[in-house]
Design a protein around this motif. Sequence first.
Motif: not given
Length: 107
Positions: A81-87, A31-41
């Motif tokens: 998020i890995n967009k391809e696998n998310w879809e 959920l956190f990653l889906a709300s971001q474009e990307s983020c660091f550890f």
Amino acid sequence: MIKSNNNVKEQEIIARFAKAMGHPTRVAILLFLASQESCFFGDIHDELPIAKATVSQHLKELKEAGLIQGEIETPKVRYCINKENWEIASKLFADLFSVYATKDICC
């Protein structure tokens, strides 16, 4: 429906995704990653009240399932998020839940 090779492969994929999402912390990370474009550890660790080693283990599980991806930007790792696998996961879960939605069964 259950016995075709294509369906077996899809069932294995959805089971892999479901297993990876089978922990509340992993769901929180997604959920956190889906709300971001990307983020660091460190951003992820700051968001969750758990040890860094535990966050790392959950990230590893999600990455191995293919739901997220990480990129090393020395000295940090950036996740998204890995967009391809998310879809793919979205479609497979929708297909799974739609099977019952079309039935008029009461038990």
